[in-house]
Design an enzyme around this catalytic site. Structure first.
Site, mmCIF file in Angstrom:
data_model
loop_
_atom_site.group_PDB
_atom_site.id
_atom_site.type_symbol
_atom_site.label_atom_id
_atom_site.label_comp_id
_atom_site.label_asym_id
_atom_site.label_seq_id
_atom_site.Cartn_x
_atom_site.Cartn_y
_atom_site.Cartn_z
ATOM 1 N N GLU A 90 -12.744 -7.599 77.277
ATOM 2 C CA GLU A 90 -13.320 -8.119 76.173
ATOM 3 C C GLU A 90 -14.222 -8.989 76.296
ATOM 4 O O GLU A 90 -14.311 -9.894 77.346
ATOM 5 C CB GLU A 90 -12.237 -9.048 75.166
ATOM 6 N N CYS A 103 -18.994 -15.053 76.768
ATOM 7 C CA CYS A 103 -17.976 -15.406 77.294
ATOM 8 C C CYS A 103 -17.242 -14.108 77.831
ATOM 9 O O CYS A 103 -17.206 -12.930 77.296
ATOM 10 C CB CYS A 103 -16.895 -16.020 76.091
ATOM 11 N N CYS A 110 -3.583 -10.833 82.819
ATOM 12 C CA CYS A 110 -3.420 -12.163 83.636
ATOM 13 C C CYS A 110 -1.963 -12.422 83.886
ATOM 14 O O CYS A 110 -1.132 -11.945 83.043
ATOM 15 C CB CYS A 110 -4.092 -13.377 82.545
ATOM 16 N N CYS A 114 0.568 -18.391 80.304
ATOM 17 C CA CYS A 114 0.572 -19.336 79.473
ATOM 18 C C CYS A 114 1.177 -18.855 77.997
ATOM 19 O O CYS A 114 0.970 -18.059 77.586
ATOM 20 C CB CYS A 114 -0.708 -19.979 79.126
ATOM 21 N N CYS A 117 -0.928 -18.002 74.878
ATOM 22 C CA CYS A 117 -2.207 -16.994 75.262
ATOM 23 C C CYS A 117 -1.637 -15.476 75.145
ATOM 24 O O CYS A 117 -0.962 -15.131 75.566
ATOM 25 C CB CYS A 117 -2.539 -17.217 76.587
ATOM 26 N N GLY A 157 -7.997 -13.298 81.636
ATOM 27 C CA GLY A 157 -7.940 -13.615 83.286
ATOM 28 C C GLY A 157 -7.947 -15.020 83.752
ATOM 29 O O GLY A 157 -8.923 -15.992 82.863
ATOM 30 N N GLU A 158 -7.668 -15.412 84.759
ATOM 31 C CA GLU A 158 -7.727 -16.529 85.514
ATOM 32 C C GLU A 158 -9.010 -16.528 86.711
ATOM 33 O O GLU A 158 -8.435 -15.783 87.609
ATOM 34 C CB GLU A 158 -6.338 -17.031 86.182
ATOM 35 N N SER A 189 -13.571 -21.899 83.335
ATOM 36 C CA SER A 189 -12.606 -22.331 82.926
ATOM 37 C C SER A 189 -11.152 -21.977 83.544
ATOM 38 O O SER A 189 -11.170 -20.864 83.847
ATOM 39 C CB SER A 189 -12.446 -21.806 81.545
ATOM 40 N N SER A 212 -7.970 -26.177 81.624
ATOM 41 C CA SER A 212 -7.150 -25.800 80.311
ATOM 42 C C SER A 212 -6.177 -26.738 80.621
ATOM 43 O O SER A 212 -5.072 -26.515 81.415
ATOM 44 C CB SER A 212 -6.760 -24.542 80.200
ATOM 45 N N LEU A 213 -6.234 -27.995 79.975
ATOM 46 C CA LEU A 213 -5.075 -29.144 80.276
ATOM 47 C C LEU A 213 -3.827 -28.816 79.081
ATOM 48 O O LEU A 213 -2.677 -28.509 79.693
ATOM 49 C CB LEU A 213 -5.633 -30.406 80.032
ATOM 50 N N HIS A 214 -4.122 -28.789 77.885
ATOM 51 C CA HIS A 214 -3.367 -28.638 76.845
ATOM 52 C C HIS A 214 -1.930 -29.154 76.861
ATOM 53 O O HIS A 214 -1.159 -29.017 75.715
ATOM 54 C CB HIS A 214 -2.616 -27.186 77.013
ATOM 55 N N ASN A 288 -4.939 -20.859 68.129
ATOM 56 C CA ASN A 288 -5.110 -19.629 67.457
ATOM 57 C C ASN A 288 -3.827 -18.897 67.457
ATOM 58 O O ASN A 288 -3.032 -18.928 68.258
ATOM 59 C CB ASN A 288 -5.991 -18.726 68.144
ATOM 60 N N CYS A 331 -10.120 -14.075 72.619
ATOM 61 C CA CYS A 331 -9.785 -12.869 73.652
ATOM 62 C C CYS A 331 -8.339 -12.645 73.845
ATOM 63 O O CYS A 331 -7.399 -13.339 73.681
ATOM 64 C CB CYS A 331 -10.402 -13.287 75.087
HETATM 65 N N1 SAH Z 1 -7.479 -18.525 82.519
HETATM 66 C C1 SAH Z 1 -8.589 -19.382 82.092
HETATM 67 C C2 SAH Z 1 -9.782 -18.731 81.423
HETATM 68 C C3 SAH Z 1 -9.032 -17.931 80.294
HETATM 69 S S1 SAH Z 1 -8.515 -18.864 78.710
HETATM 70 C C4 SAH Z 1 -7.948 -20.834 81.593
HETATM 71 O O1 SAH Z 1 -6.913 -20.972 81.528
HETATM 72 O O2 SAH Z 1 -8.796 -21.562 81.466
HETATM 73 C C5 SAH Z 1 -9.755 -19.662 77.732
HETATM 74 C C6 SAH Z 1 -9.229 -21.012 77.036
HETATM 75 O O3 SAH Z 1 -8.430 -20.281 76.025
HETATM 76 C C7 SAH Z 1 -8.271 -21.521 77.686
HETATM 77 O O4 SAH Z 1 -8.313 -22.923 77.507
HETATM 78 C C8 SAH Z 1 -6.630 -21.223 77.186
HETATM 79 O O5 SAH Z 1 -5.777 -22.007 77.401
HETATM 80 C C9 SAH Z 1 -7.235 -21.015 75.593
HETATM 81 N N2 SAH Z 1 -6.155 -20.149 74.912
HETATM 82 C C10 SAH Z 1 -5.603 -19.032 75.176
HETATM 83 N N3 SAH Z 1 -4.858 -18.886 74.095
HETATM 84 C C11 SAH Z 1 -5.073 -19.743 73.315
HETATM 85 C C12 SAH Z 1 -4.727 -19.495 71.568
HETATM 86 N N4 SAH Z 1 -3.787 -18.891 71.285
HETATM 87 N N5 SAH Z 1 -5.254 -20.549 71.069
HETATM 88 C C13 SAH Z 1 -6.172 -21.577 71.395
HETATM 89 N N6 SAH Z 1 -6.527 -21.527 72.691
HETATM 90 C C14 SAH Z 1 -6.151 -20.792 73.448
#
Ligand code: SAH
Length: 348
Positions: A90, A103, A110, A114, A117, A157-158, A189, A212-214, A288, A331
């Site tokens: 995508e 993007c 991946c 996470c 995701c 993907g990462e 990212s 992506s800290l979260h 999301n 994505c």
């Molecule tokens: N692997 C890389 C890039 C792809 S993910 C990374 O982790 O940064 C792109 C971003 O979307 C990341 O910050 C990821 O954590 C976030 N993401 C993934 N699923 C999500 C969701 N359900 N809601 C909000 N953000 C999400």
């Protein structure tokens, strides 16, 4: 067979010399490839005999548009591309005041796992080649008929788990004879692959890095992001400092707000303390909804309160504007539907 888009410019020159051609042909061929031709026959300033010779051992790779969705709300375009091997990836094109941003995906699936995701459900199928990463930019731009000026590697993907191909792609997309997109217009990212961050810092490529800290502490982060078992937050922050010191580039953090998991006011305070050391920007993303996951976002008031608390603590924070919400532009979800991926994490 070799995909010529897997070669860097200097490698293309070397290849041409190796088959008895003049080096300057590289400029012509490179230009055509990056314009999005789909066969050697379209390279009209290349002799027929050279085109034939090229097709003996190499080919022009393409991406088919399997599905395309255009948001009625904001013009965001989402592509589901089909690769020659049948796999799907995508890419999303977003319209901002400063131009088009794409993007792109770096892998098929991946393996980072996470918990929130969609892209990681079903695991990693394979990494994309440098040419396949580039083709997303080439064929989306060709279809849009407008220049794409910015790239974010934030799709499936990462990217730091596909390091060499991503670097090769970056060299090519930046090349003046190709798309010529400045490094400052490119953002990568990562979920925090620490050795990759150090390596990237030393590439001499001033791209923007976003992490992506979260989560504001190891306990929460480990519970939602398995990578945190390998590299703890303090190691990650150390690598970020190194990146900023070496590249002179600013850095930002992505923080998906997940209700009841990481979105309390106490979490905001912890987060502020962490990111202030780096003067970094925080992008807040209300999580999301992913079908297979139970995570939900908080109310608008709760989300705003989290942001306001960060700002009160001196952190530059914004809530990410949601684009393409009517076409499920985030994505992972489309590919999953298209290829019928089952959830292996939850065993559903
Ligand atoms: N692997 C890389 C890039 C792809 S993910 C990374 O982790 O940064 C792109 C971003 O979307 C990341 O910050 C990821 O954590 C976030 N993401 C993934 N699923 C999500 C969701 N359900 N809601 C909000 N953000 C999400």
């Amino acid at each position: 067979m070799i995909d010529l888009k897997d070669f860097e410019y200097s490698e293309l020159e070397a290849y041409l010399i190796s088959i008895g051609e003049k080096k300057f042909r590289a400029a012509q061929i490179y230009k055509w490839l990056h314009m999005g031709v789909t066969s050697y026959d379209e390279m009209t300033d290349i002799s027929k005999s050279l085109r034939l010779k090229l097709s003996e051992n190499t080919y022009v790779s393409t991406l088919e548009i399997e599905q395309k969705f255009v948001s009625q709300l904001d013009g965001t375009v989402k592509y589901l591309f089909r690769l020659p091997d049948g796999n799907c990836i995508e890419s999303v094109v977003m319209r901002y005041h400063h131009g088009l941003t794409i993007c792109i995906s770096s892998q098929i699936g991946c393996r980072m796992g996470c918990r929130f995701c969609a892209s990681t459900i079903g695991g990693l199928y394979r990494s994309l080649t440098a040419g396949e990463i580039l083709n997303q930019v080439i064929f989306a731009e060709k279809d849009m008929g407008e220049r794409i000026s910015n790239i974010v590697i934030m799709g499936i993907g990462e990217p730091l788990d596909n390091y060499d191909n991503v670097i090769k792609f970056l060299h090519n997309v930046n090349h003046e004879k190709g798309k010529n997109i400045g490094y400052r217009h490119i953002t990568l990212s990562t979920c925090g692959v620490v050795p990759g961050i150090y390596k990237l810092a030393d590439e001499g490529m001033p791209i923007t890095l976003t992490i992506s800290l979260h989560a504001p502490n190891d306990e929460i982060r480990s519970s939602v992001m398995p990578i945190n078992h390998k590299y703890r937050i303090n190691e990650l922050i150390k690598a970020c400092k190194y990146y900023v010191d070496v590249t002179g580039r600013r850095l930002s953090f992505e923080y998906s707000l997940i209700h009841g998991v990481n979105d309390s006011i106490k979490n905001a305070d912890e987060l502020a303390a962490l990111v202030k050391q780096l003067h970094a920007h925080v992008n807040l993303i209300p999580v999301n909804k992913v079908e297979e996951r139970s995570f939900v976002k908080g109310t608008k008031d709760e989300i705003n309160a989290f942001r306001d608390r960060l700002i009160a603590r001196g952190v530059n924070a914004t809530i990410r504007r949601e684009l393409g919400s009517d076409i499920s532009a985030s994505c992972g979800q489309l590919r999953k539907k298209a290829v019928g991926i089952k959830d292996t994490v939850n065993g559903e």
